[in-house]
Design a protein around this motif. Structure first.
Motif, PDB file in Angstrom:
ATOM      1  N   GLU A  40       0.829  -1.206   0.000  1.00 24.42           N
ATOM      2  CA  GLU A  40       0.000   0.000   0.000  1.00 24.42           C
ATOM      3  C   GLU A  40       0.863   1.255   0.000  1.00 24.42           C
ATOM      4  N   ARG A  41       1.947   1.226   0.760  1.00 26.61           N
ATOM      5  CA  ARG A  41       2.843   2.394   0.779  1.00 26.61           C
ATOM      6  C   ARG A  41       3.399   2.660  -0.620  1.00 26.61           C
ATOM      7  N   PHE A  42       3.786   1.580  -1.316  1.00 25.90           N
ATOM      8  CA  PHE A  42       4.338   1.750  -2.656  1.00 25.90           C
ATOM      9  C   PHE A  42       3.265   2.287  -3.609  1.00 25.90           C
ATOM     10  N   ALA A  43       2.069   1.739  -3.546  1.00 20.44           N
ATOM     11  CA  ALA A  43       0.993   2.181  -4.435  1.00 20.44           C
ATOM     12  C   ALA A  43       0.642   3.646  -4.189  1.00 20.44           C
ATOM     13  N   HIS A  48       7.773   8.128   3.186  1.00 21.84           N
ATOM     14  CA  HIS A  48       8.090   8.325   4.610  1.00 21.84           C
ATOM     15  C   HIS A  48       7.360   7.296   5.469  1.00 21.84           C
ATOM     16  N   GLY A  49       6.160   6.908   5.054  1.00 23.49           N
ATOM     17  CA  GLY A  49       5.474   5.841   5.761  1.00 23.49           C
ATOM     18  C   GLY A  49       6.206   4.526   5.632  1.00 23.49           C
ATOM     19  N   SER A  50       6.771   4.283   4.448  1.00 30.66           N
ATOM     20  CA  SER A  50       7.551   3.060   4.234  1.00 30.66           C
ATOM     21  C   SER A  50       8.766   3.018   5.139  1.00 30.66           C
ATOM     22  N   VAL A  51       9.452   4.146   5.261  1.00 26.65           N
ATOM     23  CA  VAL A  51      10.629   4.211   6.132  1.00 26.65           C
ATOM     24  C   VAL A  51      10.219   4.010   7.593  1.00 26.65           C
ATOM     25  N   ALA A  52       9.106   4.615   7.984  1.00 25.30           N
ATOM     26  CA  ALA A  52       8.640   4.479   9.373  1.00 25.30           C
ATOM     27  C   ALA A  52       8.258   3.032   9.668  1.00 25.30           C
ATOM     28  N   ASP A  53       7.626   2.356   8.709  1.00 19.89           N
ATOM     29  CA  ASP A  53       7.261   0.957   8.908  1.00 19.89           C
ATOM     30  C   ASP A  53       8.496   0.094   9.129  1.00 19.89           C
ATOM     31  N   ALA A  54       9.515   0.312   8.306  1.00 20.13           N
ATOM     32  CA  ALA A  54      10.739  -0.479   8.423  1.00 20.13           C
ATOM     33  C   ALA A  54      11.380  -0.286   9.791  1.00 20.13           C
ATOM     34  N   SER A  55      11.372   0.958  10.277  1.00 19.79           N
ATOM     35  CA  SER A  55      11.950   1.239  11.593  1.00 19.79           C
ATOM     36  C   SER A  55      11.117   0.600  12.696  1.00 19.79           C
ATOM     37  N   ARG A 205      11.582  -1.962  -0.357  1.00 20.04           N
ATOM     38  CA  ARG A 205      12.582  -1.264   0.470  1.00 20.04           C
ATOM     39  C   ARG A 205      12.573   0.204   0.061  1.00 20.04           C
ATOM     40  N   ARG A 206      12.259   1.054   0.995  1.00 20.92           N
ATOM     41  CA  ARG A 206      12.165   2.491   0.774  1.00 20.92           C
ATOM     42  C   ARG A 206      11.262   2.792  -0.423  1.00 20.92           C
ATOM     43  N   THR A 207      11.798   3.350  -1.507  1.00 24.52           N
ATOM     44  CA  THR A 207      10.956   3.772  -2.629  1.00 24.52           C
ATOM     45  C   THR A 207      10.847   2.727  -3.729  1.00 24.52           C
ATOM     46  N   ALA A 208      11.450   1.574  -3.570  1.00 26.94           N
ATOM     47  CA  ALA A 208      11.526   0.592  -4.651  1.00 26.94           C
ATOM     48  C   ALA A 208      10.781  -0.690  -4.308  1.00 26.94           C
TER      49      ALA A 208
END
Length: 590
Positions: A40-43, A48-55, A205-208
Motif C-alpha cells: 500500500e505504501r508503494f501504491a 516516509h510511511g515506508s521508512v517508518a514501517d521499516a523502523s 525497500r524504501r521507494t523501490a
C-alpha cells in the motif's frame, strides 16, 4: 512459600510454554501486519510511511520479547531463574511448535527470553535451542513461496508476471515497459526460456519494489529480478537484474532489510539460497527482516566451523584501530570487534558512545554502504583457538570485556561483521583498478550523505572493499547524523601570520567540518580522482544543500544497480570470462 512456589514444575512448564508460544505468534502477526502495508505504501507513494514501517518493525521484536517475559514472570514468580522449570518449558514448547511452519523462528524467540533471564557464558542446551530440535522441516515449512509462469515468448512471460505479481497501481507505460523488458530478457537468454519461477510477493525497500525469481533457460537457471519505481507519472519497470552478482548486491549485508509478505520464512530463504548460493543463510534471514534468527544461524555457523577446522583467531588485516580490537579466522569470513578499555582522548568518545553509534547504524538506512554489525554477548571460546599475541592483547586491552575461564576466553560483548578488505590494503594491492575504486569511495560518501549520515573520519583505513569491488564503511566510532554537523568554508586569514600558524586562526567546534580540508588529508592520487568525479565533497555548499533538502523532507534512495541495468539504457554485458572481474557498481542516488 509463595503460591508460585507451591505450583509443580510441570504445571509451571506447561503454563510458561503456552505463554511464550502465544507471544511468539502475536509477534509474527505484528510482523506480518507491518510487512503487508509495504504494498500500500508503494501504491500510494508514501515513502516516509515506508521508512517508518521499516523502523517500527525493527523495534517490534524486542518489544514482543519484553511482553512475553512479563507474562512468564507473572507465572513463574520467584522461580523465574529455575533452570529445571525452563528445561521443562523448552521440552513442552518444542512439542507445541513441532508442526509449525516457522518452527525455527519460534526456537529463536524462546532463546531470546532465556538469554535475558540467564547471562550464560556460551550456551546451555538444557534451556536453549543450540541447534534446531528437528532434522527436517515440518511439511508446512516446505510450502512453496513461488509460482511458475510459462509463455511462448519473452513478452508473454513478462506480461504474465506483471499481471500476477506486479504493483497494484497504474503504470506510466506498461506496454513500453513490457517490450523493453522482453528485449532485455531475450538478449540475456538468447537460447530461449522454458519458464519463470517467481516469489509470490514483491520485495519492498524504501521507494523501490522488486519481483524476485529465476528464469529456467535451456542453458540452465538464471536469476531474474524486475525492479519497479513509482514516479509521479505512474509505475515504471525500471531495471532487470539477471546475474548472481547483481542480485547479491541487492541483498547485500550493507543494506536494510526488505519488507516481503511471503511465508514461511524457511521456504523463502531456501528459494533465495538457490539464487545466491554464495551468500550466507544468516544474511538471507536478515535480508528479509528476521535479524534474531539470522544471528542464531550465524552463531551455529561459527560453532560448526570451529568443530570442522583447527583454525585459530588472529588479528584482522589492516591498520589496528584505536577503539576496537579486531580479529578473524582465515576460513571464516566474519570479523569480531571488541571495544578497548581505554579510548584515546582525541577520539572524544566513550564506550557507550560507540555502542550508541552501532545501534544507530542498525536502525538507519544503510544505503548499501554501511556493514551491518550483529551484537553478541557472553561468547565462550577455547583459549587455544586464539593466537598468543591476540589473546594477550584482548586480556590486556579489553579486560573489562574479556576474561579467562579455565581453558576458555569469555567475551562479554562483541560485534560480528562480514569481513571486507580494508580500502588502504586494497589500493596498495590493486593498482590497475585503483581509480575505479577511489571513484566508488567518493560515491559511497555521497550515498551516505544523501541518507543523512556523515561517516566522520574519511581515512581509507576506515573503509573496506567487498568482493564485488564496492566501497563500504565499517568504522562507526566517529559517525554522525548529517543534520548535527555544520559544514563551513575555511575563513580568510586576517593577516599573513595566520597562514603560517600551526593552529587554526578561527574557532572550531566539535560539529564543524571544513570540506576543503578533506583534500589535504588524502594522498594526491586519491584527491585527484575524487576532485574529478565528486568535486562536491570538497565544497561546503554541496553538503549544506543536501542538509537543506533532507530537512525539507526529500527522500533519497541510492540505486542498488548500475545505470546499464536500467531498461531505458542499452546493456553492454562483459564477456563471461570478465564478468567476475568487472563486477557491477551501484549507480547514483535517484
Amino acid at each position: 512459600m509463595t503460591l508460585t512456589g507451591r505450583r509443580s514444575a510441570s504445571f509451571l512448564a506447561n503454563e510458561g510454554a503456552a505463554t511464550i508460544e502465544d507471544a511468539f505468534w502475536a509477534s509474527r502477526q505484528a510482523f506480518r501486519a507491518v510487512t503487508k502495508q509495504a504494498s500500500e505504501r508503494f501504491a500510494d507513494r508514501d515513502w516516509h510511511g515506508s521508512v517508518a514501517d521499516a523502523s517500527h518493525r525493527l523495534d517490534a521484536y524486542d518489544a514482543s520479547v519484553s511482553h512475553a517475559l512479563e507474562g512468564v514472570r507473572a507465572i513463574l514468580g520467584d522461580r523465574i531463574d529455575d533452570r529445571i522449570v525452563w528445561a521443562g518449558m523448552k521440552a513442552v514448547y518444542s512439542g507445541h511448535i513441532a508442526a509449525d511452519a516457522d518452527w525455527q523462528l519460534a526456537e529463536t524467540f524462546f532463546n531470546s527470553l532465556t538469554r535475558r533471564v540467564f547471562t550464560t557464558a556460551g550456551v546451555d542446551p538444557d534451556i536453549e535451542f543450540v541447534d534446531t530440535d528437528w532434522d527436517n522441516p515440518p511439511p508446512a515449512a516446505r510450502s512453496p513461496v513461488h509460482a511458475v509462469f510459462e509463455g511462448s515468448n519473452a513478452a508473454t512471460l513478462i506480461d504474465r508476471l506483471l499481471d500476477a505479481l506486479g504493483p497494484d497501481a497504474p503504470y506510466a507505460d506498461r506496454d513500453g515497459d513490457v517490450a523493453a523488458a522482453a528485449r532485455r530478457l531475450a538478449e540475456m537468454a538468447p537460447a530461449g526460456i522454458d519458464r519463470v519461477e517467481a516469489i509470490t510477493a514483491l520485495f519492498h525497500r524504501r521507494t523501490a519494489a522488486y519481483l524476485v525469481g529465476r528464469a529456467i533457460t535451456t542453458a540452465g537457471p538464471m536469476p531474474l529480478v524486475l525492479a519497479f519505481a513509482h514516479t509521479e507519472e505512474g509505475v515504471r519497470l525500471d531495471a532487470m537484474l539477471t546475474s548472481e552478482d547483481e542480485v547479491s548486491i541487492l541483498f547485500s549485508f550493507t543494506r536494510s532489510p526488505f519488507l516481503v509478505d511471503a511465508e514461511p520464512a524457511h521456504a523463502l530463504v531456501e528459494f533465495l539460497r538457490g539464487l545466491l548460493p554464495r551468500k550466507r543463510t544468516a544474511e538471507l534471514y536478515m535480508a528479509v527482516g528476521h535479524h534474531k534468527h539470522g544471528k542464531t544461524v550465524l552463531y551455529r555457523d561459527l560453532v560448526h566451523h570451529l568443530a570442522a577446522t583447527d583454525e585459530r583467531f588472529d588479528h584482522a588485516p589492516g591498520t589496528p584501530g584505536m577503539v576496537m580490537v579486531v580479529f578473524t579466522m582465515a576460513g571464516f569470513d566474519i570479523v569480531f570487534k571488541v571495544i578497548r578499555d581505554h579510548l584515546p582522548p582525541q577520539k572524544r568518545i566513550t564506550r557507550q558512545t560507540v555502542r550508541d553509534r552501532y545501534r544507530l547504524v542498525f536502525g538507519h538506512d544503510r544505503a548499501g554502504r554501511l556493514v551491518e554489525a550483529q551484537e553478541f554477548e557472553h561468547l565462550r571460546l577455547r583459549r587455544d583457538r586464539f593466537t598468543d599475541p591476540l589473546a594477550a592483547e584482548l586480556l590486556d586491552q579489553a579486560a573489562r570485556t574479556v576474561h579467562e575461564d579455565g581453558e576458555y576466553l569469555v567475551i562479554e560483548h562483541a560485534y560480528l561483521e562480514r569481513r571486507v578488505t580494508p580500502l588502504d590494503v586494497h589500493l596498495a594491492g590493486d593498482p590497475e583498478g585503483r581509480d575505479r575504486v577511489i571513484a566508488d569511495f567518493g560515491r559511497a560518501i555521497e550515498d551516505l550523505a544523501v541518507t543523512g549520515v556523515f561517516p566522520g573520519d574519511l581515512l581509507p583505513k576506515n573503509f573496506g572493499v567487498t568482493r564485488h569491488g564496492r566501497v563500504v564503511s565499517y568504522d562507526y566510532d566517529e559517525l554522525e547524523l548529517l543534520d548535527r554537523m555544520c559544514f563551513r568554508a575555511v575563513p580568510e586569514p586576517t593577516n599573513p601570520d595566520d597562514e603560517l600558524s600551526a593552529e587554526p586562526w578561527y574557532g572550531v567546534r566539535h560539529e564543524d567540518v571544513f570540506p576543503e580540508e578533506l583534500a589535504g588529508m588524502m594522498a594526491k592520487p586519491m584527491r585527484t580522482v575524487l576532485e574529478e568525479h565528486h568535486p562536491g565533497l570538497f565544497d561546503p555548499a554541496w553538503w549544506t544543500d543536501v542538509q537543506e533538502r533532507l530537512a525539507a523532507g526529500e527522500l533519497f534512495d541510492p540505486s542498488p544497480y548500475p545505470e546499464d541495468r536500467r531498461l531505458s539504457v542499452s546493456p553492454e554485458p562483459a564477456p563471461d570470462s570478465q564478468r567476475e572481474r568487472n563486477d557491477p557498481q551501484e549507480g547514483s542516488a535517484r
